[in-house]
Design a protein around this motif. Structure first.
Motif, PDB file in Angstrom:
ATOM      1  N   VAL A  96       0.829  -1.207   0.000  1.00 12.28           N
ATOM      2  CA  VAL A  96       0.000   0.000   0.000  1.00 12.28           C
ATOM      3  C   VAL A  96       0.866   1.260   0.000  1.00 12.28           C
ATOM      4  O   VAL A  96       0.813   2.077  -0.933  1.00 12.28           O
ATOM      5  CB  VAL A  96      -0.962   0.014   1.215  1.00 12.28           C
ATOM      6  N   LEU A  97       1.655   1.451   1.094  1.00 15.40           N
ATOM      7  CA  LEU A  97       2.367   2.711   1.261  1.00 15.40           C
ATOM      8  C   LEU A  97       3.411   2.935   0.181  1.00 15.40           C
ATOM      9  O   LEU A  97       3.494   4.037  -0.394  1.00 15.40           O
ATOM     10  CB  LEU A  97       3.028   2.759   2.643  1.00 15.40           C
ATOM     11  N   ARG A  98       4.235   1.917  -0.093  1.00 18.85           N
ATOM     12  CA  ARG A  98       5.269   2.103  -1.096  1.00 18.85           C
ATOM     13  C   ARG A  98       4.690   2.317  -2.488  1.00 18.85           C
ATOM     14  O   ARG A  98       5.121   3.245  -3.211  1.00 18.85           O
ATOM     15  CB  ARG A  98       6.236   0.926  -1.078  1.00 18.85           C
ATOM     16  N   PRO A  99       3.679   1.511  -2.947  1.00 21.04           N
ATOM     17  CA  PRO A  99       3.082   1.817  -4.256  1.00 21.04           C
ATOM     18  C   PRO A  99       2.411   3.184  -4.298  1.00 21.04           C
ATOM     19  O   PRO A  99       2.534   3.910  -5.299  1.00 21.04           O
ATOM     20  CB  PRO A  99       2.069   0.673  -4.453  1.00 21.04           C
ATOM     21  N   VAL A 100       1.682   3.546  -3.223  1.00 24.16           N
ATOM     22  CA  VAL A 100       1.038   4.859  -3.203  1.00 24.16           C
ATOM     23  C   VAL A 100       2.092   5.965  -3.236  1.00 24.16           C
ATOM     24  O   VAL A 100       1.931   6.984  -3.923  1.00 24.16           O
ATOM     25  CB  VAL A 100       0.128   4.988  -1.960  1.00 24.16           C
ATOM     26  N   GLY A 101       3.201   5.805  -2.465  1.00 22.50           N
ATOM     27  CA  GLY A 101       4.271   6.804  -2.480  1.00 22.50           C
ATOM     28  C   GLY A 101       4.889   6.948  -3.859  1.00 22.50           C
ATOM     29  O   GLY A 101       5.132   8.079  -4.328  1.00 22.50           O
ATOM     30  N   LYS A 102       5.112   5.817  -4.526  1.00 21.82           N
ATOM     31  CA  LYS A 102       5.656   5.879  -5.881  1.00 21.82           C
ATOM     32  C   LYS A 102       4.688   6.577  -6.837  1.00 21.82           C
ATOM     33  O   LYS A 102       5.102   7.394  -7.684  1.00 21.82           O
ATOM     34  CB  LYS A 102       5.972   4.472  -6.385  1.00 21.82           C
ATOM     35  N   ALA A 103       3.381   6.258  -6.703  1.00 21.64           N
ATOM     36  CA  ALA A 103       2.401   6.895  -7.574  1.00 21.64           C
ATOM     37  C   ALA A 103       2.323   8.398  -7.319  1.00 21.64           C
ATOM     38  O   ALA A 103       2.272   9.204  -8.266  1.00 21.64           O
ATOM     39  CB  ALA A 103       1.026   6.251  -7.357  1.00 21.64           C
ATOM     40  N   LEU A 104       2.328   8.778  -6.036  1.00 23.15           N
ATOM     41  CA  LEU A 104       2.288  10.201  -5.718  1.00 23.15           C
ATOM     42  C   LEU A 104       3.529  10.920  -6.251  1.00 23.15           C
ATOM     43  O   LEU A 104       3.430  12.032  -6.777  1.00 23.15           O
ATOM     44  CB  LEU A 104       2.172  10.389  -4.195  1.00 23.15           C
ATOM     45  N   TRP A 105       4.710  10.307  -6.077  1.00 22.53           N
ATOM     46  CA  TRP A 105       5.917  10.940  -6.590  1.00 22.53           C
ATOM     47  C   TRP A 105       5.880  11.060  -8.114  1.00 22.53           C
ATOM     48  O   TRP A 105       6.317  12.059  -8.672  1.00 22.53           O
ATOM     49  CB  TRP A 105       7.146  10.157  -6.164  1.00 22.53           C
ATOM     50  N   TRP A 106       5.319  10.032  -8.782  1.00 20.02           N
ATOM     51  CA  TRP A 106       5.198  10.102 -10.240  1.00 20.02           C
ATOM     52  C   TRP A 106       4.288  11.256 -10.642  1.00 20.02           C
ATOM     53  O   TRP A 106       4.583  12.011 -11.575  1.00 20.02           O
ATOM     54  CB  TRP A 106       4.656   8.773 -10.766  1.00 20.02           C
ATOM     55  N   VAL A 107       3.151  11.417  -9.911  1.00 22.90           N
ATOM     56  CA  VAL A 107       2.221  12.507 -10.212  1.00 22.90           C
ATOM     57  C   VAL A 107       2.880  13.866  -9.953  1.00 22.90           C
ATOM     58  O   VAL A 107       2.782  14.797 -10.766  1.00 22.90           O
ATOM     59  CB  VAL A 107       0.928  12.351  -9.385  1.00 22.90           C
ATOM     60  N   VAL A 108       3.553  13.985  -8.792  1.00 21.11           N
ATOM     61  CA  VAL A 108       4.222  15.247  -8.470  1.00 21.11           C
ATOM     62  C   VAL A 108       5.312  15.564  -9.483  1.00 21.11           C
ATOM     63  O   VAL A 108       5.457  16.714  -9.929  1.00 21.11           O
ATOM     64  CB  VAL A 108       4.803  15.187  -7.037  1.00 21.11           C
ATOM     65  N   ASP A 109       6.086  14.548  -9.864  1.00 17.79           N
ATOM     66  CA  ASP A 109       7.141  14.772 -10.855  1.00 17.79           C
ATOM     67  C   ASP A 109       6.544  15.178 -12.199  1.00 17.79           C
ATOM     68  O   ASP A 109       7.078  16.062 -12.890  1.00 17.79           O
ATOM     69  CB  ASP A 109       7.970  13.495 -11.002  1.00 17.79           C
ATOM     70  N   LEU A 110       5.417  14.534 -12.556  1.00 19.33           N
ATOM     71  CA  LEU A 110       4.806  14.815 -13.857  1.00 19.33           C
ATOM     72  C   LEU A 110       4.139  16.183 -13.883  1.00 19.33           C
ATOM     73  O   LEU A 110       4.254  16.919 -14.876  1.00 19.33           O
ATOM     74  CB  LEU A 110       3.788  13.725 -14.199  1.00 19.33           C
ATOM     75  N   LEU A 111       3.457  16.544 -12.775  1.00 21.93           N
ATOM     76  CA  LEU A 111       2.643  17.756 -12.777  1.00 21.93           C
ATOM     77  C   LEU A 111       3.363  18.979 -12.202  1.00 21.93           C
ATOM     78  O   LEU A 111       2.931  20.110 -12.464  1.00 21.93           O
ATOM     79  CB  LEU A 111       1.347  17.525 -11.985  1.00 21.93           C
ATOM     80  N   VAL A 112       4.415  18.771 -11.417  1.00 21.74           N
ATOM     81  CA  VAL A 112       5.065  19.901 -10.747  1.00 21.74           C
ATOM     82  C   VAL A 112       6.532  20.013 -11.136  1.00 21.74           C
ATOM     83  O   VAL A 112       6.973  21.045 -11.668  1.00 21.74           O
ATOM     84  CB  VAL A 112       4.919  19.792  -9.214  1.00 21.74           C
ATOM     85  N   VAL A 113       7.304  18.958 -10.858  1.00 18.62           N
ATOM     86  CA  VAL A 113       8.757  19.039 -11.032  1.00 18.62           C
ATOM     87  C   VAL A 113       9.130  19.234 -12.494  1.00 18.62           C
ATOM     88  O   VAL A 113       9.906  20.140 -12.843  1.00 18.62           O
ATOM     89  CB  VAL A 113       9.430  17.780 -10.449  1.00 18.62           C
ATOM     90  N   THR A 114       8.574  18.395 -13.367  1.00 14.95           N
ATOM     91  CA  THR A 114       8.920  18.492 -14.784  1.00 14.95           C
ATOM     92  C   THR A 114       8.492  19.827 -15.391  1.00 14.95           C
ATOM     93  O   THR A 114       9.300  20.484 -16.085  1.00 14.95           O
ATOM     94  CB  THR A 114       8.300  17.324 -15.554  1.00 14.95           C
ATOM     95  N   PRO A 115       7.232  20.302 -15.148  1.00 16.21           N
ATOM     96  CA  PRO A 115       6.880  21.634 -15.700  1.00 16.21           C
ATOM     97  C   PRO A 115       7.740  22.762 -15.142  1.00 16.21           C
ATOM     98  O   PRO A 115       8.133  23.664 -15.890  1.00 16.21           O
ATOM     99  CB  PRO A 115       5.405  21.799 -15.282  1.00 16.21           C
ATOM    100  N   LEU A 116       8.022  22.728 -13.824  1.00  8.67           N
ATOM    101  CA  LEU A 116       8.866  23.781 -13.264  1.00  8.67           C
ATOM    102  C   LEU A 116      10.272  23.733 -13.844  1.00  8.67           C
ATOM    103  O   LEU A 116      10.883  24.779 -14.122  1.00  8.67           O
ATOM    104  CB  LEU A 116       8.907  23.661 -11.745  1.00  8.67           C
ATOM    105  N   THR A 117      10.807  22.522 -14.028  1.00 10.16           N
ATOM    106  CA  THR A 117      12.140  22.396 -14.634  1.00 10.16           C
ATOM    107  C   THR A 117      12.138  22.953 -16.057  1.00 10.16           C
ATOM    108  O   THR A 117      13.049  23.695 -16.458  1.00 10.16           O
ATOM    109  CB  THR A 117      12.574  20.929 -14.633  1.00 10.16           C
ATOM    110  N   TRP A 118      11.109  22.574 -16.824  1.00  9.07           N
ATOM    111  CA  TRP A 118      11.013  23.083 -18.206  1.00  9.07           C
ATOM    112  C   TRP A 118      10.853  24.598 -18.214  1.00  9.07           C
ATOM    113  O   TRP A 118      11.487  25.297 -19.021  1.00  9.07           O
ATOM    114  CB  TRP A 118       9.826  22.416 -18.891  1.00  9.07           C
ATOM    115  N   LEU A 119       9.979  25.111 -17.296  1.00  8.91           N
ATOM    116  CA  LEU A 119       9.752  26.552 -17.236  1.00  8.91           C
ATOM    117  C   LEU A 119      11.049  27.285 -16.907  1.00  8.91           C
ATOM    118  O   LEU A 119      11.366  28.314 -17.519  1.00  8.91           O
ATOM    119  CB  LEU A 119       8.683  26.857 -16.183  1.00  8.91           C
TER     120      LEU A 119
END
Length: 211
Positions: A96-119
């Motif tokens: 539960v926790l590890r898959p959810v953590g990985k999914a959340l990090w993937w979402v954060v990386d996709l929606l926040v980290v990657t756009p901010l890096t590109w910006l």
């Protein structure tokens, strides 16, 4: 008695030593015998009895308590803890926790980290560099304009104020000063010196003394 006979003196010394040592030895042997009998018939049996009592009343019950009560209870408690706490937490973390953590990090990386890096890489950094270059150019040009304005203001002030004042000082004030120094201050100073000298002479004539 012949005191010069060494054998006689030795016999007398031995007799005296025997009289002194014999009571001590008798008391020592009697005390040793009593202690030996005390140990054999009282202390040793009491020690063996106490050892037997301690072994049967304390050691054996504690060993039985450890082997048949404490160890089984500890094993049962650990089994319960492992069953009710460790295993569920391990399962919860793994599935539960590890898959959810990985999914959340993937979402954060996709929606926040990657756009901010590109910006930052393709917008903010280039714009920042352009703005920095423009500001540096504007600062340099403003410095040149400021120096030019300073020189112009200095030229205007010199020609409007400084040059006339310099001309007045050179053409009017300096000759007037020279004339006053030659025809006013010098005669006045000479008269003042003559008056002081006359006053000195009058004082010397009236009151005497050296001055």
């Amino acid at each position: 008695m012949n005191t010069e006979n060494p054998g006689c003196l030795t016999g007398v010394a031995r007799a005296i030593a025997l009289v002194i040592v014999l009571p001590v030895r008798l008391v020592w042997d009697a005390l040793a015998y009593c202690l030996k009998q005390l140990w054999r018939w009282i202390l040793a049996p009491i020690g063996r009895t106490l050892g037997w009592l301690i072994h049967h009343l304390i050691v054996i019950p504690l060993r039985w308590l450890w082997e048949w009560l404490l160890v089984p209870v500890a094993r049962a408690l650990w089994w319960l803890v492992d069953l009710l706490v460790v295993t569920p937490l391990t399962w919860l973390w793994r599935w539960v926790l590890r898959p959810v953590g990985k999914a959340l990090w993937w979402v954060v990386d996709l929606l926040v980290v990657t756009p901010l890096t590109w910006l930052w890489r393709y917008v903010l950094a280039p714009v920042g560099r352009v703005i920095g270059a423009v500001l540096a150019w504007a600062w340099d040009i403003a410095g040149r304009i400021s120096r030019a304005v300073g020189r112009a203001v200095g030229w205007v002030l010199w020609n409007a104020i400084g040059r006339p004042l310099a001309w007045v000082y050179r053409v009017i004030l300096t000759p007037v000063g020279h004339w006053l120094r030659t025809w006013v201050w010098a005669p006045v100073a000479a008269v003042a010196r003559a008056v002081r000298a006359a006053a000195r002479e009058v004082r010397l004539a009236l009151f005497g003394g050296s001055g």
